[in-house]
Structure formats: C-alpha cells, structure tokens
Design an enzyme around this catalytic site. Structure first.
Site, PDB file in Angstrom:
ATOM      1  N   LEU A  38       0.813  -1.209   0.000  1.00  0.00           N
ATOM      2  CA  LEU A  38       0.000   0.000   0.000  1.00  0.00           C
ATOM      3  C   LEU A  38       0.850   1.265   0.000  1.00  0.00           C
ATOM      4  CD1 LEU A  38      -2.579  -1.119   2.706  1.00  0.00           C
ATOM      5  CD2 LEU A  38      -3.056  -0.869   0.271  1.00  0.00           C
ATOM      6  N   LYS A  63      16.219  -1.484   0.017  1.00  0.00           N
ATOM      7  CA  LYS A  63      14.925  -1.819  -0.575  1.00  0.00           C
ATOM      8  C   LYS A  63      14.166  -0.556  -0.956  1.00  0.00           C
ATOM      9  CE  LYS A  63      14.368  -6.260   1.799  1.00  0.00           C
ATOM     10  NZ  LYS A  63      13.557  -7.035   2.789  1.00  0.00           N
ATOM     11  N   ASP A  87      13.042   2.903  11.348  1.00  0.00           N
ATOM     12  CA  ASP A  87      12.852   1.569  11.905  1.00  0.00           C
ATOM     13  C   ASP A  87      11.909   1.672  13.094  1.00  0.00           C
ATOM     14  OD1 ASP A  87      12.928  -0.966  12.914  1.00  0.00           O
ATOM     15  OD2 ASP A  87      15.100  -1.023  13.269  1.00  0.00           O
ATOM     16  N   ASN A 113       1.730   4.388   7.414  1.00  0.00           N
ATOM     17  CA  ASN A 113       1.252   3.134   6.848  1.00  0.00           C
ATOM     18  C   ASN A 113       1.992   1.908   7.371  1.00  0.00           C
ATOM     19  OD1 ASN A 113       0.278   1.236   4.556  1.00  0.00           O
ATOM     20  ND2 ASN A 113       2.486   1.387   4.195  1.00  0.00           N
ATOM     21  N   SER A 166      -5.084   1.994   9.702  1.00  0.00           N
ATOM     22  CA  SER A 166      -5.554   1.004  10.663  1.00  0.00           C
ATOM     23  C   SER A 166      -6.166  -0.185   9.922  1.00  0.00           C
ATOM     24  CB  SER A 166      -6.552   1.658  11.635  1.00  0.00           C
ATOM     25  OG  SER A 166      -6.796   0.819  12.735  1.00  0.00           O
ATOM     26  N   TYR A 202      -3.057  -8.812  15.991  1.00  0.00           N
ATOM     27  CA  TYR A 202      -3.052  -7.722  15.013  1.00  0.00           C
ATOM     28  C   TYR A 202      -4.274  -6.816  15.152  1.00  0.00           C
ATOM     29  CZ  TYR A 202      -3.087  -5.296  10.515  1.00  0.00           C
ATOM     30  OH  TYR A 202      -3.134  -4.332   9.534  1.00  0.00           O
ATOM     31  N   LYS A 206      -4.634  -2.679  16.154  1.00  0.00           N
ATOM     32  CA  LYS A 206      -5.348  -1.714  15.326  1.00  0.00           C
ATOM     33  C   LYS A 206      -6.481  -1.040  16.106  1.00  0.00           C
ATOM     34  CE  LYS A 206      -2.721  -2.090  11.849  1.00  0.00           C
ATOM     35  NZ  LYS A 206      -1.945  -0.932  11.349  1.00  0.00           N
TER      36      LYS A 206
END
Length: 338
Positions: A38, A63, A87, A113, A166, A202, A206
């Site tokens: 995303l 990267k 980080d 994000n 989120s 997870y 959120k």
C-alpha cells in the site's frame, strides 16, 4: 453475518481517485512503509499526481532505493522522491526521523502506513513487537510530527493531515472487551503470552490505534490546530503484510484474498483519500474512500468506550515516558493555530 455481508459488499466497492489539489506541486508528503504494498502504491500515486516532495520512510534503505527507482521509471519523474530511514522497532529511530521531519520547509501529510503482523511472540523494549511497531512507535511518530504539521498550517494557510493506517478487523464484535480491564496496564497485559495469536493480536493493535487517534483528535480539534487527524482502513488487499505469518496463517489469508482482496493499488486510494479529505474526517474512521463513522461500533463510541479510550491514551503516554520518550501534550495544544 450482517457485518460479513457488509464487508463483502465493501470489498467490491469501486474506489475513486481523489481530486488532485491545485497546489500539489508545492506540497510535501511522507509515507512510511513505502517500499512495498500500500505504501509503495500510495507514494507512486503522489508522484504521478505531481506532488512536489514525496519522502519514503523505510526500514531498509536498499529496498527503499529499489522501490523508488521503480516508481521513477513508472511515473517518468526521474529525479523525484527521497528515501529516509525509519525503523519502527526502535524508538530512537522514530525520534531521529521526527527530528528530521522538523527540518522540512513544510509538511502537508504524514501517512503512517508501516505496520507488522506477527505469528511468533517477540518482546522488544518490554513490549510485544506488533504492539511496539503498530501502536507505540506509530503514535510516537505521529506526536513528534504534529508540531511541523501545525507550523505548516500556520505558514501556508492549509490543512495538513495526519493519517494512521488502521484496519477494519479492529471493529469486529470479538474485539469488544479486547482491551484489558481497568487496573491493569494495557501494554503489559497485551504483551503476555496468554491470548497472543496471529488473528487476535493484530486487530488488537489496530483497535488501540483507533482509540489513540480518536483521543488525539479530541485533544487537538482541527478548528484550533489546523491539522486533520484520521484513521483509515484500506480493507483486505494483496500485500506482504503477512510476511511474518506462519504457513497455516498464510494459507487462510491466501484463500480470503483469492475471494475478496483488492489490489494494493486499489487499497492505496483509501490512503490518498484520507490524506486529502476535508475537516469532516477529523477524528473519523475512513474506508472505501469516504468517512465511515457508521462502521465504528457503539462499544467504542459510548461512555464505556470513551473511558477505555482515555485509559489506552493514558497508558500510551505513561509507556512512552517510562521508555524515555515522554510527550508534552500541553505543549502540542499550545502550538495550535488559534
């Protein structure tokens, strides 16, 4: 079942691209976790839309450079974009990134994000790793960014945005009661081995994000601060968010994605919407490229939910302070536009 039906309907909703701001060539955007998924697609859209400055916050500079090279090739903007190291497993790295943001001439949006899904429980800084990355570090970055956003609002007569990415998984009914009861520290309790699991931890992180965003927006009203603060759910997308998941978990997610997932490009449109939305999105939950507060269950918005929200906020500030990264909320409020 009704909520699942709504989820399926939402996943098949066409997502529009937001209108391009007239002054986007003068604007600066920061997207974290921008080397993949995303974040990559969101940053690429911003470059294609003509954003003056797009900063990619990435854990791996190598990267990040590869991702930026691909974006430049695809958009034709061969000198655009910057790579900044970030980080979220290190609060010191977050602080360094925040100080660097403070040197910008202006900042029009931070799109937070970057996040992680963990299968194996790991503890860093005395906190379970996904709690550290998704909540503690993400909110510390948000708080350190507020002064620059407020300054930009004053200097350029604009409405900068603070966007926390989120998840709609936080709003599921089985998350009701996920926050430990009063009398226990939220981060200590949710870092315990008991109750930890890929499909439970997870969404808990959120949920804490949503509580924190709602509280921060309450403390810094947009009419006073000039900054629009919101949370956005991109829905189920094809990304590598589950890169740390176990093989069985990856199989389950693969099946779900095969049936329902959006592409990362489609999902990134929700991030763009939240970063460009009007003041009505302040403190709001956004999804499907619109404000969707109706999706937020009453157990979050009622009196009990507000008490939980305040407790999550208090424990967050207490944890940051105990780790040597205290935040002066009164000073942030004092930096408001009016």
């Amino acid at each position: 079942m009704p909520r699942f039906v709504g989820f399926v309907r939402d996943q098949y909703t066409a997502l529009p691209m937001p209108p391009v701001p007239a002054d986007i060539a003068q604007q600066t955007f920061v997207v974290t976790g921008a080397n993949t998924g995303l974040g990559f697609q969101c940053a690429k859209h911003l470059l294609r839309m003509g954003a003056g400055r797009v900063i990619l916050g990435v854990r791996s500079v190598e990267k990040g450079e590869a991702a930026l090279a691909a974006m430049r090739q695809e958009t034709g903007r061969h000198a655009a974009g910057e790579i900044w190291e970030l980080d979220l497993q290190s609060l010191d790295s977050v602080e360094s990134f925040g100080r660097r943001l403070g040197t910008l001439d202006r900042l029009d949006a931070l799109i937070a994000n970057a996040g992680v899904v963990m299968t194996d429980r790991q503890v860093v800084e005395g906190i379970e790793l996904s709690l550290l990355v998704n909540v503690v570090s993400t909110m510390l970055l948000a708080l350190r960014t507020v002064p620059k956003l407020q300054e930009s609002a004053r200097s350029f007569n604009t409405a900068p945005h603070l966007v926390i990415v989120s998840s709609n998984s936080a709003l599921e009914s089985d998350m009701k009661g996920a926050v430990p009861p009063a009398g226990s520290d939220v981060f200590d309790k949710l870092s315990e081995k008991k109750g930890f699991g890929t499909f439970t931890q997870y969404p808990k992180t959120k949920l804490l994000q949503i509580y924190a965003v709602r509280q921060l927006a309450l403390l810094l009203p947009v009419a006073a601060s000039g900054v629009v603060i919101n949370a956005v759910s991109p829905g189920l997308c094809y990304t590598d968010l589950d890169r740390n998941a176990s093989p069985p978990a990856k199989v389950v997610l693969a099946i779900m994605r095969k049936m329902l997932a959006r592409t990362a490009e489609e999902g990134s449109r929700t991030l763009l919407h939240a970063a460009l939305a009007g003041p009505d999105s302040h403190g709001a939950y956004c999804s499907e490229c619109r404000v969707k507060n109706e999706d937020v269950p009453t157990w979050i918005t009622n009196a009990s939910g507000k008490a939980t929200q305040e407790r999550v906020w208090k424990d967050l500030l207490k944890r940051l302070d105990s780790l040597g990264h205290g935040v002066d909320i009164a000073a942030l409020a004092g930096g408001q536009v009016v």
